[in-house]
Write an enzyme that holds these catalytic residues in place. Sequence first.
Site, mmCIF file in Angstrom:
data_model
loop_
_atom_site.group_PDB
_atom_site.id
_atom_site.type_symbol
_atom_site.label_atom_id
_atom_site.label_comp_id
_atom_site.label_asym_id
_atom_site.label_seq_id
_atom_site.Cartn_x
_atom_site.Cartn_y
_atom_site.Cartn_z
ATOM 1 N N TYR A 14 -18.507 -49.828 -40.765
ATOM 2 C CA TYR A 14 -17.696 -49.482 -39.581
ATOM 3 C C TYR A 14 -18.573 -48.895 -38.469
ATOM 4 C CZ TYR A 14 -14.335 -46.556 -36.920
ATOM 5 O OH TYR A 14 -13.615 -45.924 -35.938
ATOM 6 N N ILE A 15 -19.209 -47.770 -38.725
ATOM 7 C CA ILE A 15 -19.977 -47.131 -37.646
ATOM 8 C C ILE A 15 -21.288 -47.891 -37.411
ATOM 9 C CG2 ILE A 15 -20.974 -44.942 -36.835
ATOM 10 C CD1 ILE A 15 -18.945 -43.555 -38.785
ATOM 11 N N ASN A 94 -26.485 -43.340 -54.801
ATOM 12 C CA ASN A 94 -26.605 -44.086 -53.537
ATOM 13 C C ASN A 94 -26.955 -43.174 -52.357
ATOM 14 O OD1 ASN A 94 -26.128 -46.603 -51.882
ATOM 15 N ND2 ASN A 94 -24.689 -45.207 -50.919
ATOM 16 N N TYR A 143 -19.470 -35.719 -52.327
ATOM 17 C CA TYR A 143 -19.837 -36.421 -51.097
ATOM 18 C C TYR A 143 -20.594 -35.476 -50.159
ATOM 19 C CZ TYR A 143 -19.315 -38.377 -46.424
ATOM 20 O OH TYR A 143 -19.557 -38.816 -45.149
ATOM 21 N N LYS A 147 -24.733 -35.279 -49.053
ATOM 22 C CA LYS A 147 -25.193 -35.313 -47.653
ATOM 23 C C LYS A 147 -26.054 -34.095 -47.317
ATOM 24 C CE LYS A 147 -23.317 -39.080 -45.899
ATOM 25 N NZ LYS A 147 -24.023 -40.072 -45.088
ATOM 26 N N HIS A 191 -8.093 -43.782 -44.657
ATOM 27 C CA HIS A 191 -8.099 -42.933 -43.459
ATOM 28 C C HIS A 191 -6.783 -43.022 -42.681
ATOM 29 C CE1 HIS A 191 -12.482 -43.453 -44.206
ATOM 30 N NE2 HIS A 191 -12.397 -42.147 -44.076
ATOM 31 N N LEU A 192 -6.451 -41.906 -42.068
ATOM 32 C CA LEU A 192 -5.125 -41.774 -41.451
ATOM 33 C C LEU A 192 -4.856 -42.814 -40.357
ATOM 34 C CD1 LEU A 192 -2.478 -40.192 -41.229
ATOM 35 C CD2 LEU A 192 -3.608 -38.685 -39.580
ATOM 36 N N ARG A 284 -3.030 -33.625 -50.452
ATOM 37 C CA ARG A 284 -4.135 -34.348 -51.100
ATOM 38 C C ARG A 284 -5.165 -33.289 -51.494
ATOM 39 N NH1 ARG A 284 -7.148 -38.947 -47.591
ATOM 40 N NH2 ARG A 284 -7.987 -37.115 -46.540
HETATM 41 N N1 UFG Z 1 -3.687 -38.172 -44.327
HETATM 42 C C1 UFG Z 1 -2.321 -38.319 -44.550
HETATM 43 N N2 UFG Z 1 -1.893 -39.509 -45.051
HETATM 44 C C2 UFG Z 1 -2.728 -40.538 -45.343
HETATM 45 C C3 UFG Z 1 -4.117 -40.386 -45.108
HETATM 46 C C4 UFG Z 1 -4.554 -39.177 -44.593
HETATM 47 O O1 UFG Z 1 -1.535 -37.406 -44.323
HETATM 48 O O2 UFG Z 1 -2.254 -41.567 -45.831
HETATM 49 C C5 UFG Z 1 -4.157 -36.894 -43.771
HETATM 50 C C6 UFG Z 1 -5.197 -36.230 -44.642
HETATM 51 O O3 UFG Z 1 -4.583 -35.444 -45.627
HETATM 52 C C7 UFG Z 1 -5.978 -35.422 -43.605
HETATM 53 C C8 UFG Z 1 -5.893 -36.269 -42.339
HETATM 54 O O4 UFG Z 1 -4.808 -37.173 -42.555
HETATM 55 O O5 UFG Z 1 -5.338 -34.213 -43.365
HETATM 56 C C9 UFG Z 1 -7.151 -37.078 -42.079
HETATM 57 O O6 UFG Z 1 -7.490 -37.756 -43.273
HETATM 58 P P1 UFG Z 1 -8.622 -38.884 -43.323
HETATM 59 O O7 UFG Z 1 -8.657 -39.400 -44.725
HETATM 60 O O8 UFG Z 1 -8.396 -39.853 -42.215
HETATM 61 O O9 UFG Z 1 -9.944 -38.092 -42.972
HETATM 62 P P2 UFG Z 1 -10.581 -36.793 -43.679
HETATM 63 O O10 UFG Z 1 -10.407 -35.676 -42.702
HETATM 64 O O11 UFG Z 1 -10.077 -36.566 -45.037
HETATM 65 O O12 UFG Z 1 -12.087 -37.275 -43.880
HETATM 66 C C10 UFG Z 1 -13.020 -37.289 -42.876
HETATM 67 C C11 UFG Z 1 -14.086 -38.336 -43.204
HETATM 68 C C12 UFG Z 1 -14.850 -37.955 -44.442
HETATM 69 C C13 UFG Z 1 -15.384 -36.554 -44.268
HETATM 70 C C14 UFG Z 1 -14.272 -35.605 -43.934
HETATM 71 C C15 UFG Z 1 -14.807 -34.233 -43.671
HETATM 72 O O13 UFG Z 1 -13.495 -39.599 -43.376
HETATM 73 O O14 UFG Z 1 -15.921 -38.848 -44.639
HETATM 74 O O15 UFG Z 1 -13.592 -36.020 -42.774
HETATM 75 O O16 UFG Z 1 -13.932 -33.311 -44.207
HETATM 76 F F1 UFG Z 1 -15.977 -36.133 -45.401
#
Ligand code: UFG
Length: 329
Positions: A14-15, A94, A143, A147, A191-192, A284
């Site tokens: 993606y990025i 990895n 993860y 990093k 991802h959201l 989650r």
């Molecule tokens: N969320 C929902 N429903 C979904 C998916 C996500 O409510 O179906 C919420 C999550 O609980 C979170 C927010 O949406 O509160 C964002 O979630 P993402 O999965 O989109 O992103 P994250 O914040 O969990 O993760 C991102 C990066 C990771 C990184 C992290 C740092 O994708 O690689 O931020 O905390 F590690």
Amino acid sequence: MKNEKILVVGGAGYIGSHMVKDLLDSGYAVITLDDLSTGHRELVTGGEFIEGGLGDRVLLERLFSTHKISAVMHFAAFSLVGESVEEPLKYYRNNMAATAELLDSMIRHNVTRFIFSSTAAVYGEPVEIPITENHPRNPTNPYGKSKIAVERMLKDCDFAYGLKYISLRYFNASGADESGKIGERHSNETHLIPLVLEVATGQRENIKIFGTSYPTPDGTCIRDYIHVSDLTKAHLLALNALLSGGDSEAYNLGNNRGYSVREVIELARKVTGKPIPAIEADKRPGDPAVLIAGSDKIKKALGWKPDYEDLETIIKTAWVWHQKEATYT
Ligand code: UFG
């Protein structure tokens, strides 16, 4: 800069794919190295493509012997927090061990400039908001630990071998290139924003809101969303700094502004004009309530200025891409 050749490891992701495009648009020569485990060949829009892994010594030896590489950008990591808890060795192998192989090959071939995709996950549970680069680094999952291990490895390599690096700690990468030609494609999407937009295209029935009792104004988690092209813009500035003799550094990349899960869904409804049904679900595990970046350091040091501070605009760019993706199989 026109004749500089940049190796983009993970350039089919993606990025990484956005980075390849922006490097080419800026006049650099680009080689993409990607094992296509999660990337997509068709998202690499130009330059030379080599299929392979960053831990493959023989391949790296050949690559660095036959190309004069000015700098390496490294995007080839697994990045799912939940998966990293279930399969930590996949992450350490990895993200950490294979990166050590890459660095070793670079040093042996006197390639000493490196730009590393790090993450907000290196900070762990925030003790203060916004999170600046000096915030304690206590990652809470494999993860983030993989990093921060690389960040430490880089510091040691600077001391021992003179490697100059810039670690860019991304907050929530989102959006898609304005051209609509590339964007976010994950086979197992978590991802959201992409999930919300897949509801809008009819690929999913609803979006689950993970947790509604967080200590935030509407009870849902708050994140700092940054457009992928603002990330690549920061990489170009970091590259320029290193190629001009700049020193090693670490910078946050976010917009200093948070949006709750409910706000994201509401904005996506506005952008798409679709109802996007949402259902409340359990938290989650491992999600911090609020993650907001303090990104002043890179603004001051490198003159970085985001073009997409407004989440509605970010979602619009993603929506153009996801409507196309809905017809892709
Ligand atoms: N969320 C929902 N429903 C979904 C998916 C996500 O409510 O179906 C919420 C999550 O609980 C979170 C927010 O949406 O509160 C964002 O979630 P993402 O999965 O989109 O992103 P994250 O914040 O969990 O993760 C991102 C990066 C990771 C990184 C992290 C740092 O994708 O690689 O931020 O905390 F590690």
